[in-house]
Motif scaffolding. Structure first.
Motif, PDB file in Angstrom:
ATOM      1  N   GLN A 194       0.849  -1.184   0.000  1.00 32.59           N
ATOM      2  CA  GLN A 194       0.000   0.000   0.000  1.00 32.59           C
ATOM      3  C   GLN A 194       0.888   1.238   0.000  1.00 32.59           C
ATOM      4  N   ALA A 195       0.691   2.125  -0.962  1.00 29.80           N
ATOM      5  CA  ALA A 195       1.514   3.326  -1.080  1.00 29.80           C
ATOM      6  C   ALA A 195       0.749   4.549  -0.587  1.00 29.80           C
ATOM      7  N   LEU A 196       1.383   5.320   0.317  1.00 24.29           N
ATOM      8  CA  LEU A 196       0.813   6.573   0.816  1.00 24.29           C
ATOM      9  C   LEU A 196       1.640   7.743   0.296  1.00 24.29           C
ATOM     10  N   PRO A 197       1.056   8.940   0.221  1.00 26.90           N
ATOM     11  CA  PRO A 197       1.823  10.120  -0.200  1.00 26.90           C
ATOM     12  C   PRO A 197       3.102  10.269   0.615  1.00 26.90           C
ATOM     13  N   LEU A 228      -0.203  10.501   7.900  1.00 16.50           N
ATOM     14  CA  LEU A 228      -1.242   9.532   7.539  1.00 16.50           C
ATOM     15  C   LEU A 228      -1.099   8.248   8.339  1.00 16.50           C
ATOM     16  N   LEU A 229       0.138   7.826   8.575  1.00 18.31           N
ATOM     17  CA  LEU A 229       0.339   6.630   9.395  1.00 18.31           C
ATOM     18  C   LEU A 229      -0.127   6.860  10.829  1.00 18.31           C
ATOM     19  N   LEU A 230       0.184   8.036  11.371  1.00 17.91           N
ATOM     20  CA  LEU A 230      -0.256   8.345  12.731  1.00 17.91           C
ATOM     21  C   LEU A 230      -1.782   8.369  12.821  1.00 17.91           C
ATOM     22  N   THR A 231      -2.437   8.838  11.763  1.00 17.75           N
ATOM     23  CA  THR A 231      -3.897   8.822  11.731  1.00 17.75           C
ATOM     24  C   THR A 231      -4.418   7.393  11.778  1.00 17.75           C
ATOM     25  N   ARG A 232      -3.773   6.519  11.038  1.00 12.28           N
ATOM     26  CA  ARG A 232      -4.183   5.113  11.053  1.00 12.28           C
ATOM     27  C   ARG A 232      -3.967   4.500  12.433  1.00 12.28           C
ATOM     28  N   PHE A 233      -2.873   4.887  13.083  1.00 11.41           N
ATOM     29  CA  PHE A 233      -2.633   4.387  14.436  1.00 11.41           C
ATOM     30  C   PHE A 233      -3.732   4.872  15.381  1.00 11.41           C
TER      31      PHE A 233
END
Length: 445
Positions: free
Chosen positions: A83-86, A94-99
């Motif tokens: 999965q590629a994120l900006p 964005l990763l912290l949001t997912r956490f």
């Protein structure tokens, strides 16, 4: 060029640098540091197949991962979805949001340094690899860099790399140009490239993150010699403000002045990383300020021979000499400890760091390996970085040495390109750095 010849030089060089900053959802998950569940080769036991998610920045060349994961699937039956994120600072956000929403990836790629442990609250959120056997295969200097308060939560991934000017050697030779001996030489080179109808430099301002490379490369040459190790330590403890370092403002001014002098491409505000590669590879741009990770991307677009024969490296020159090369430590692999497939994710890390997988990785991404049994050829541009390391003319990227983050660094510099307000850019970066330290409750903030 083989790793055994040059690897020790660059890693021993890093040893002497300031490296400050220096209940699972899977009921079968091993305890932190455990190697239970692995085979002698470090791959997972065949069980009920699962599909793992691996998150990477969208600038990643994914084919080496595809090749590795094909082997992994053959051995385990498990599949890996990439999965590629900006990229840039948006990636971490964005990763912290997912956490925060418990939408954990099974495994993710992250920037270097133990500051990432602080960002992701490692003791609460990340799998503890401290006692895992995989660390026994990591070179000692890199293991030291990954350790904070005796703990290791990130498994080193990739290689040490140079951050600075990558130039077209064929163009330089054609125009009788040499690597600059000082900053005035650099400007002369730009004048000659421009006179020959070649864009001297390309800035990918639209994508934001590439714009920060100029000042980070320049920090090692202009700022570090001015503030010394003591100054960097004071920044770490919030005893020195970024806004009180005149050399930093001077660096930003130099970058903006290149725009004023017409040394960038037409409309740098619309510049993208992809076009930066394209025009450089086509010989329409003489130099780019970039990370070493650009090299495999160029090889994919223009062939391995292009990178081996036409691309060289030099650091940001000072007003008096060739300057100091900035190097970045390897990135890292991290596993959320409350993910749904922790055991399988840990076993995937073991496979990715096995010699079989590393051989696939370093064949596609030549660089200085961080694993003792790995070998790799270096591109000539990477050999140039090694030469600066051997001469003791290298320094680790300042952002990797500080625990607090220079939040929105790239976005602020992007704004500077638009409004030309250098003083305001320094002020914003300083304020956000100290605010981040306070938010993280770091000593001195």
């Amino acid at each position: 060029m083989r790793w055994k010849r040059y690897g020790a030089a660059i890693l021993s060089g890093m040893m002497g640098l300031s490296l400050a900053a220096c209940g699972s959802g899977d009921p079968t998950s091993p305890s932190p540091g455990s190697t239970k569940g692995g085979t002698a080769s470090g791959t997972a036991k065949k069980a009920e197949p699962v599909t793992l998610t691996f998150v990477v920045p969208n600038t990643t060349t994914t084919q080496p991962y595809v090749d590795m994961f094909k082997k992994y699937e053959e051995k385990t039956g498990n599949k890996v979805e990439i999965q590629a994120l900006p990229s840039g600072e948006d990636y971490g956000r964005l990763l912290l949001t997912r956490f925060s929403t418990k939408d954990y990836p099974d495994l993710f790629y992250m920037d270097p340094g133990t500051k990432q442990y602080v960002k992701f609250r490692a003791d609460e959120e990340l799998y503890d690899f401290t006692n895992d056997e995989v660390l026994g295969r990591v070179t000692d200097s890199i293991k030291q860099f990954q350790t904070l308060n005796g703990k290791v939560y990130g498994i080193p991934w990739g290689s040490s790399g140079g951050m600075g000017f990558y130039y077209n050697k064929e163009l330089f030779q054609k125009l009788g140009l040499q690597v600059p001996n000082n900053y005035a030489d650099l400007l002369t080179i730009m004048d000659k490239l421009k006179a020959a109808g070649v864009t001297p430099m390309y800035e990918a301002v639209k994508d934001a993150w590439p714009v920060q490379v100029f000042s980070l490369a320049a920090w090692s040459t202009f700022v570090d010699p001015a503030i010394g190790k003591d100054g960097a330590d004071k920044l770490e403890r919030n005893e020195l403000k970024l806004a009180d370092i005149p050399q930093l403002k001077d660096v930003f001014q130099r970058q903006y002045d290149l725009k004023s002098k017409g040394y960038y491409q037409n409309n740098p505000l619309a510049g993208s990383y992809d076009e930066q590669q394209d025009l450089f590879g086509k010989g329409q741009v003489g130099m780019v300020l970039q990370l070493e990770s650009m090299l495999p991307a160029l090889a994919k677009k223009f062939g391995d021979d292009f990178v081996r024969t036409k691309v060289g490296f030099f650091p940001m020159p000072s007003d008096k000499d060739q300057g100091v090369a900035t190097i970045t430590p390897p990135n890292q692999l991290m596993v959320p400890k409350d993910g749904k497939k922790v055991k399988a994710a840990v076993e995937l890390v073991k496979f990715m760091t096995s010699k079989e997988a590393l051989d696939i990785w370093y064949k596609a991404n030549p660089g200085v390996p961080v694993y003792k049994e790995a070998t790799a050829q270096l591109y000539p541009a990477q050999e140039d970085v090694v030469k600066y390391t051997q001469a003791g003319k290298v320094q680790v990227n300042i952002k990797n040495r500080l625990t607090a983050s220079m939040v929105d660094y790239d976005k602020i510099l992007q704004g500077m390109f638009i409004n030309g307000n250098v003083a305001d850019a320094v002020k914003q970066i300083d304020e956000k750095y100290r605010k981040d330290g306070a938010n993280k409750k770091l000593p001195g903030f």
